[in-house]
Scaffold this active site. Structure first.
Site, short mmCIF file in Angstrom:
data_model
loop_
_atom_site.label_atom_id
_atom_site.label_comp_id
_atom_site.label_asym_id
_atom_site.label_seq_id
_atom_site.Cartn_x
_atom_site.Cartn_y
_atom_site.Cartn_z
N GLU A 188 -8.67 72.68 79.02
CA GLU A 188 -9.45 72.21 77.87
C GLU A 188 -10.33 73.33 77.31
O GLU A 188 -10.47 73.48 76.09
CB GLU A 188 -10.32 71.00 78.24
CG GLU A 188 -9.58 69.77 78.72
CD GLU A 188 -8.76 69.06 77.63
OE1 GLU A 188 -8.74 69.53 76.48
OE2 GLU A 188 -8.11 68.05 77.95
N ARG A 192 -9.57 74.68 73.49
CA ARG A 192 -10.61 74.36 72.49
C ARG A 192 -11.52 75.55 72.24
O ARG A 192 -11.76 75.93 71.08
CB ARG A 192 -11.45 73.16 72.95
CG ARG A 192 -10.63 71.89 73.04
CD ARG A 192 -11.43 70.72 73.58
NE ARG A 192 -10.52 69.73 74.15
CZ ARG A 192 -10.46 68.44 73.82
NH1 ARG A 192 -11.28 67.95 72.94
NH2 ARG A 192 -9.60 67.64 74.40
N ASP A 320 3.74 68.09 78.26
CA ASP A 320 3.90 68.47 76.85
C ASP A 320 3.77 69.95 76.46
O ASP A 320 4.74 70.63 76.13
CB ASP A 320 2.96 67.62 75.98
CG ASP A 320 1.51 67.54 76.48
OD1 ASP A 320 1.16 68.31 77.39
OD2 ASP A 320 0.73 66.71 75.96
N GLU A 453 -0.83 64.26 67.19
CA GLU A 453 0.54 64.75 67.38
C GLU A 453 1.51 64.37 66.27
O GLU A 453 2.34 65.19 65.86
CB GLU A 453 1.08 64.30 68.75
CG GLU A 453 0.42 64.98 69.95
CD GLU A 453 -0.99 64.49 70.23
OE1 GLU A 453 -1.38 63.40 69.72
OE2 GLU A 453 -1.74 65.18 70.95
#
Ligand code: DMJ
Length: 572
Positions: A188, A192, A320, A453
């Site tokens: 994360e 980010r 993913d 998405e």
């Protein structure tokens, strides 16, 4: 009478060849006169013929243009499958760009949404990670790193919200402090914070962002010091001790370990320091050693042995972006020989993806199932809806037949994802779907947390096919967010897409991704061109620059990227 006969014979002597045979000069003059007249007549005839051909062509062109005009005036763009909106094409020219006024209007609406989200964050949660709009306060879900602020920098910049960008820049320069005794998620924080800062640097050229990116990346780096080189997924930002979450049984997560490559390679390119690139590229080399024939890896990896643990295979949660980054590092690396293995691994995984593709009954929606051991599970996360965009982006690297096949698959999957939205009462998608025979799709976990998405895939498909249907779908999704998620002080998710009951969280990726992709969906393709930029998994565009070859490090610091004000983005 004799005089008359004699004057007539004088006249006729000029047509008597004998007259000229006796006078060669006159014969020459007569011959030249004959040649000149013949040439003149031939030339006129050629000109007439050419004019006739030109006239015919012009007539045909006028007819073609008249037909086109007629179509533009009367054509209702029929949108395959949706059959909902009819739209008249009405284009005007601005700054040398063809601007569709409807696109411009929609872009402004998305910008207005960003302004509303940003102003709410600024008012109630400034400097915190995320805003809770209903209770009007900030929360530090990522250790107090200003996640929403950093995630928003490039969106503000691209949208031309300059004042807001400058204020955020001052906070980064003067208040952002990474020295936190906090166990941060390496994944994360990378996507980010490192991604957001690098993107802001690439767009603005302001060194403060690069310095901060380096600071946080240096704090994350010890996470890769494991026996296999597969990183631990959690690290203390102040002390550097790393570990994996307890609930994975000590394993590392596939997506968490394979989604730092773009950012760390970019950091090496911009600082000239090879250590970032080396750590993350080694992960791919380790995984490649035991890469299966179908290119599908289970979501858990043992960080000590570097081998896969028996677990789910999925293009949704925890799997993913590993697949996404295989393709994108190849693009970031200018598709050169040094990054060929990324493309090869990605293509292998696409073979595996094809083995997971199934159709629903009765409506034949195409979906990507999950797999445990040898069993397929008829479930798909909304998170896996990034895949249509990824497949479309990678399709052009194949030969013509394969390319068409993969683009078709991408379009079919996007239609399914769009229907994840359209099939609920709120027209917002749930978190995941099950596919029972005879029932097409059924919502499983029914929350919606403003995820990007599907609009991400619509953005890629619109850019790569030029089909305006994808803009219509994106617009419908945006309107559903406006209707259900917009509140007085920001945007919230829904606890349940069937009832519309709201939650109390404005996720930072709503500003970083959802709104950015929607804005770009209604912007000219020159705005963050896919030929020049590659988006990280948090939608932070990174400039494609020459790759640093290990052992031949070049000082690429201060790569100066032309900014929007200098005309980079087409200046609308
Ligand atoms: C984002 O943080 C990223 O897109 C990540 O890859 C997946 N999850 C969220 C958005 O849903």
């Amino acid at each position: 009478m004799a005089r008359t006969r004699s004057s007539s014979s004088i006249r006729w002597r000029y047509v008597n060849p004998a007259y000229y045979l006796k006078r060669p000069k006159r014969l020459a003059i007569l011959f030249m006169a004959f040649v000149s007249i013949s040439f003149f007549v031939w030339d006129r005839q050629t000109l007439v013929r050419e004019h006739e051909e030109e006239l015919l062509m012009l007539k045909e062109e006028v007819e073609r243009l008249q037909n086109e005009l007629g179509e533009l005036k009367h054509e209702d763009v029929s949108y395959t499958k949706t059959n909902t909106t009819a739209k008249k094409i009405d284009v005007t020219k601005m700054d040398g760009l063809v601007i569709d006024p409807i696109e411009a209007q929609r872009r402004e609406k998305v910008k207005d949404a960003m302004l509303h989200a940003w102003t709410s964050y600024e008012t109630y949660a400034w400097g915190h990670d995320e805003l809770q709009p209903q209770s009007k306060n900030g929360v530090d879900s990522f250790g107090g790193l200003g996640a929403t602020l950093i995630d928003s920098l490039d969106t503000l910049y691209i949208m031309g919200l300059d004042e807001q960008f400058q204020k955020a820049r001052e906070w980064v320069a003067n208040s952002l402090d990474f020295n936190k005794n906090y166990d941060a998620s390496v994944f994360e924080t990378t996507i980010r914070v490192v991604g957001g800062l690098l993107s802001a640097y690439d767009l603005s050229g302001d060194n403060v962002f690069l310095e901060k990116a380096k600071d946080i990346a240096d704090r994350l780096l010890p996470a890769w010091n494991t026996p296999s080189g597969i990183p631990y997924n959690i690290i203390n930002l102040a002390h550097g001790n790393a570990h994996n979450p307890g609930w994975t049984g000590g394993d590392s997560i596939l997506a968490d370990s394979g989604t730092e490559q773009l950012e760390f390679i970019a950091l090496t390119q911009r600082t000239g320091d090879p250590k970032y690139q080396e750590k993350v590229e080694n992960v791919i080399l380790v995984l490649n050693k035991t890469f299966p024939d179908d290119g599908l890896l289970p979501i858990y990896i043992n960080p000590h042995r570097g081998t896969n643990s028996h677990s789910t295979i999925t293009f949704g949660a925890m799997g993913d972006s590993f697949y996404e980054y295989l393709l994108k590092v190849w693009i970031q690396g200018n598709k050169t020989a040094e990054v060929k293995h990324y493309r090869e691994m990605w293509e292998t995984s696409m073979k595996g993806l094809l083995s997971l593709v199934r159709k629903t009954a009765p409506s034949s929606f195409t979906y990507i199932s999950e797999k445990i051991g040898n069993s397929l599970i008829d479930k798909m996360d909304e998170l896996a809806c990034f895949a249509p965009g990824m497949i479309a982006l990678g399709s052009s690297g194949y030969g013509p037949d394969e390319s068409r096949k993969f683009l078709n698959l991408a379009e079919e999957l996007a239609w399914t994802c769009y229907n994840f939205y359209q099939s609920t009462p709120t027209k917002l998608a749930g978190e995941n779907y099950f596919f029972h025979s005879g029932q097409d799709m059924t919502v499983g976990t029914s929350w919606n947390i403003l995820r990007p998405e599907t609009v991400e895939s619509l953005f890629y498909l619109w850019r790569l096919t030029g089909n305006k249907t994808y803009q219509e779908w994106g617009w419908n999704i945006f309107q559903a967010f406006e209707k259900n998620s917009r509140v007085e002080s920001g945007y919230v998710g829904l606890k349940d897409v069937n009832t519309g009951v709201k939650d109390n969280m404005m996720q930072s990726f709503f500003l970083a991704e959802t709104l950015k992709y929607l804005y770009l969906l209604f912007s000219p393709p020159s705005v963050i061109s896919l030929d020049e930029w590659v988006f990280n998994t948090e939608a932070h565009p990174l400039k494609i620059v020459p790759r640093v070859v290990p052992g031949e490090e070049r000082k690429l610091n201060n790569i100066r990227v032309r900014t929007r004000k200098e005309g980079r983005f087409g200046g609308f």
